[in-house]
Design an enzyme around this catalytic site. Sequence first.
Site, PDB file in Angstrom:
ATOM      1  N   MET A  30       0.844  -1.201   0.000  1.00  0.00           N
ATOM      2  CA  MET A  30       0.000   0.000   0.000  1.00  0.00           C
ATOM      3  C   MET A  30       0.881   1.255   0.000  1.00  0.00           C
ATOM      4  O   MET A  30       0.408   2.348   0.304  1.00  0.00           O
ATOM      5  CB  MET A  30      -0.934  -0.004   1.213  1.00  0.00           C
ATOM      6  CG  MET A  30      -1.890  -1.200   1.195  1.00  0.00           C
ATOM      7  SD  MET A  30      -3.393  -0.949   2.130  1.00  0.00           S
ATOM      8  CE  MET A  30      -2.747  -0.711   3.760  1.00  0.00           C
ATOM      9  N   LEU A  33       6.671   3.138   1.651  1.00  0.00           N
ATOM     10  CA  LEU A  33       7.603   2.015   1.758  1.00  0.00           C
ATOM     11  C   LEU A  33       8.658   2.259   2.830  1.00  0.00           C
ATOM     12  O   LEU A  33       9.199   3.357   2.946  1.00  0.00           O
ATOM     13  CB  LEU A  33       8.285   1.777   0.404  1.00  0.00           C
ATOM     14  CG  LEU A  33       7.324   1.500  -0.760  1.00  0.00           C
ATOM     15  CD1 LEU A  33       8.126   1.273  -2.047  1.00  0.00           C
ATOM     16  CD2 LEU A  33       6.412   0.321  -0.483  1.00  0.00           C
ATOM     17  N   GLY A  36      11.159  -2.747   5.678  1.00  0.00           N
ATOM     18  CA  GLY A  36      10.502  -4.065   5.598  1.00  0.00           C
ATOM     19  C   GLY A  36      10.025  -4.348   4.183  1.00  0.00           C
ATOM     20  O   GLY A  36      10.289  -5.418   3.615  1.00  0.00           O
ATOM     21  N   HIS A  37       9.331  -3.388   3.580  1.00  0.00           N
ATOM     22  CA  HIS A  37       8.891  -3.549   2.189  1.00  0.00           C
ATOM     23  C   HIS A  37      10.097  -3.759   1.264  1.00  0.00           C
ATOM     24  O   HIS A  37      10.071  -4.610   0.378  1.00  0.00           O
ATOM     25  CB  HIS A  37       8.194  -2.278   1.695  1.00  0.00           C
ATOM     26  CG  HIS A  37       6.897  -1.952   2.361  1.00  0.00           C
ATOM     27  ND1 HIS A  37       6.718  -0.809   3.098  1.00  0.00           N
ATOM     28  CD2 HIS A  37       5.698  -2.595   2.383  1.00  0.00           C
ATOM     29  CE1 HIS A  37       5.474  -0.749   3.542  1.00  0.00           C
ATOM     30  NE2 HIS A  37       4.824  -1.827   3.133  1.00  0.00           N
ATOM     31  N   GLN A  61     -10.263  -2.883   2.043  1.00  0.00           N
ATOM     32  CA  GLN A  61      -9.817  -3.531   3.287  1.00  0.00           C
ATOM     33  C   GLN A  61      -9.868  -2.596   4.485  1.00  0.00           C
ATOM     34  O   GLN A  61      -9.378  -2.937   5.551  1.00  0.00           O
ATOM     35  CB  GLN A  61      -8.429  -4.150   3.106  1.00  0.00           C
ATOM     36  CG  GLN A  61      -7.297  -3.166   2.934  1.00  0.00           C
ATOM     37  CD  GLN A  61      -5.991  -3.870   2.550  1.00  0.00           C
ATOM     38  OE1 GLN A  61      -5.861  -4.414   1.458  1.00  0.00           O
ATOM     39  NE2 GLN A  61      -5.023  -3.888   3.452  1.00  0.00           N
ATOM     40  N   ASP A 153       2.408  -9.480   8.849  1.00  0.00           N
ATOM     41  CA  ASP A 153       0.949  -9.650   8.787  1.00  0.00           C
ATOM     42  C   ASP A 153       0.685 -11.148   8.681  1.00  0.00           C
ATOM     43  O   ASP A 153       0.401 -11.674   7.600  1.00  0.00           O
ATOM     44  CB  ASP A 153       0.394  -8.872   7.603  1.00  0.00           C
ATOM     45  CG  ASP A 153       0.709  -7.389   7.732  1.00  0.00           C
ATOM     46  OD1 ASP A 153       0.041  -6.716   8.511  1.00  0.00           O
ATOM     47  OD2 ASP A 153       1.667  -6.916   7.080  1.00  0.00           O
ATOM     48  N   VAL A 179      10.879  -7.318   9.505  1.00  0.00           N
ATOM     49  CA  VAL A 179      12.009  -6.407   9.712  1.00  0.00           C
ATOM     50  C   VAL A 179      11.628  -5.460  10.848  1.00  0.00           C
ATOM     51  O   VAL A 179      10.527  -4.892  10.853  1.00  0.00           O
ATOM     52  CB  VAL A 179      12.326  -5.627   8.423  1.00  0.00           C
ATOM     53  CG1 VAL A 179      13.452  -4.632   8.660  1.00  0.00           C
ATOM     54  CG2 VAL A 179      12.694  -6.592   7.302  1.00  0.00           C
ATOM     55  N   ARG A 190       2.228   2.531   9.455  1.00  0.00           N
ATOM     56  CA  ARG A 190       1.406   3.209  10.465  1.00  0.00           C
ATOM     57  C   ARG A 190       2.247   3.751  11.622  1.00  0.00           C
ATOM     58  O   ARG A 190       1.752   4.566  12.396  1.00  0.00           O
ATOM     59  CB  ARG A 190       0.321   2.274  11.005  1.00  0.00           C
ATOM     60  CG  ARG A 190      -0.761   1.994   9.979  1.00  0.00           C
ATOM     61  CD  ARG A 190      -1.956   1.276  10.582  1.00  0.00           C
ATOM     62  NE  ARG A 190      -3.094   1.294   9.670  1.00  0.00           N
ATOM     63  CZ  ARG A 190      -3.418   0.297   8.838  1.00  0.00           C
ATOM     64  NH1 ARG A 190      -2.682  -0.786   8.781  1.00  0.00           N
ATOM     65  NH2 ARG A 190      -4.477   0.404   8.046  1.00  0.00           N
TER      66      ARG A 190
HETATM   67  P1  AMP Z   1       1.432  -3.130   3.403  1.00  0.00           P
HETATM   68  O1  AMP Z   1       1.990  -2.029   2.550  1.00  0.00           O
HETATM   69  O2  AMP Z   1       1.347  -2.773   4.841  1.00  0.00           O
HETATM   70  O3  AMP Z   1       0.172  -3.708   2.827  1.00  0.00           O
HETATM   71  O4  AMP Z   1       2.510  -4.298   3.352  1.00  0.00           O
HETATM   72  C1  AMP Z   1       2.944  -4.851   2.133  1.00  0.00           C
HETATM   73  C2  AMP Z   1       3.740  -6.094   2.404  1.00  0.00           C
HETATM   74  O5  AMP Z   1       4.877  -5.762   3.188  1.00  0.00           O
HETATM   75  C3  AMP Z   1       2.960  -7.148   3.198  1.00  0.00           C
HETATM   76  O6  AMP Z   1       3.294  -8.436   2.708  1.00  0.00           O
HETATM   77  C4  AMP Z   1       3.471  -6.948   4.593  1.00  0.00           C
HETATM   78  O7  AMP Z   1       3.373  -8.096   5.409  1.00  0.00           O
HETATM   79  C5  AMP Z   1       4.919  -6.607   4.323  1.00  0.00           C
HETATM   80  N1  AMP Z   1       5.502  -5.910   5.466  1.00  0.00           N
HETATM   81  C6  AMP Z   1       5.012  -4.831   6.119  1.00  0.00           C
HETATM   82  N2  AMP Z   1       5.796  -4.498   7.167  1.00  0.00           N
HETATM   83  C7  AMP Z   1       6.800  -5.404   7.190  1.00  0.00           C
HETATM   84  C8  AMP Z   1       7.931  -5.625   8.038  1.00  0.00           C
HETATM   85  N3  AMP Z   1       8.183  -4.847   9.086  1.00  0.00           N
HETATM   86  N4  AMP Z   1       8.753  -6.665   7.755  1.00  0.00           N
HETATM   87  C9  AMP Z   1       8.505  -7.478   6.698  1.00  0.00           C
HETATM   88  N5  AMP Z   1       7.464  -7.322   5.867  1.00  0.00           N
HETATM   89  C10 AMP Z   1       6.614  -6.307   6.099  1.00  0.00           C
END
Ligand code: AMP
Length: 283
Positions: A30, A33, A36-37, A61, A153, A179, A190
């Site tokens: 989403m 970035l 982690g992303h 969602q 997640d 991460v 967030r």
């Molecule tokens: P989001 O942008 O929050 O929908 O996350 C996109 C992807 O990045 C999802 O597969 C999340 O699980 C992953 N993600 C988000 N935060 C982390 C993190 N801290 N470590 C690893 N993957 C992450």
Amino acid sequence: MQIIPEPRDMQRFCASLRCSAQTIGFVPTMGALHAGHLELCRRAKAENEHLVVSIFINPAQFAPHEDLARYPHPFERDCQSLRELGCDAVFAPTKEGMYGRADFRHGTWIDVTPFDEMWEGVTRPGHLRGVATVVAKLFNICAPTRAYFGEKDFQQLRVVESLVADLNFPLEIVPCPTVRESDGLAMSSRNAYLSAPERQSATVIFRAMNAGRELAQSGERDVTTIGQTIDAVLTSEPDFAAQYVAIVDAQTLAPLRELDGREARILVAGTLGKTRLIDNLAV
Ligand code: AMP
């Protein structure tokens, strides 16, 4: 790096790569970035010939009272990070592009049971349906060879694995470790909502899960006892309001009574002020 907003254009782009037998590593996000992303992206890039990333704040969602309107959207900065990483294409659709306009109501939704009846499914009704549906759409558009999801997640990961198995999507799901910041807080878009004192308090989640894990590692098998230890640390931080704390079978996400050798996971969700945080840890 191409930035492609139209689903049909993206579908053509990815189909042409797959037609010439090239592999696509796909990371759905989403945006906003963080490291982690970017770790997911690096891995997808290393393991495939092409890296495709989607940036789409999926309205389906979010519940009406949630943070859709204020969700961060630093699109240019995200694109710059992805360019530096060697990303081939960013899929950045509009919500009309994904869900149609007023004269065409999107009417197909995917429920992944029983996961939608537990934890996030209960706390955020409709959330996992929105996730499963958009992920299925993104898979059909981006035709990945492998799709990379964060363990951050954890329930979402199980939902996506079930979706792929149940609906026979021809791709591999690659789970990636969470991460964390140096003090243990899981990276999350967030986290940007947190005030400085809230950011301090947020470390309680990792501290609590870690206390639970250490107790298990010292030989404690009783899940109630481990749960009490986690709760005690969480309640030491009065600003954190837990929504659920659970110790579950890592595959089914069903609550465990005792640690019996099966892979187990601690799940925590709650709020700090107006910010909702979730995290999990292997026991
Ligand atoms: P989001 O942008 O929050 O929908 O996350 C996109 C992807 O990045 C999802 O597969 C999340 O699980 C992953 N993600 C988000 N935060 C982390 C993190 N801290 N470590 C690893 N993957 C992450």
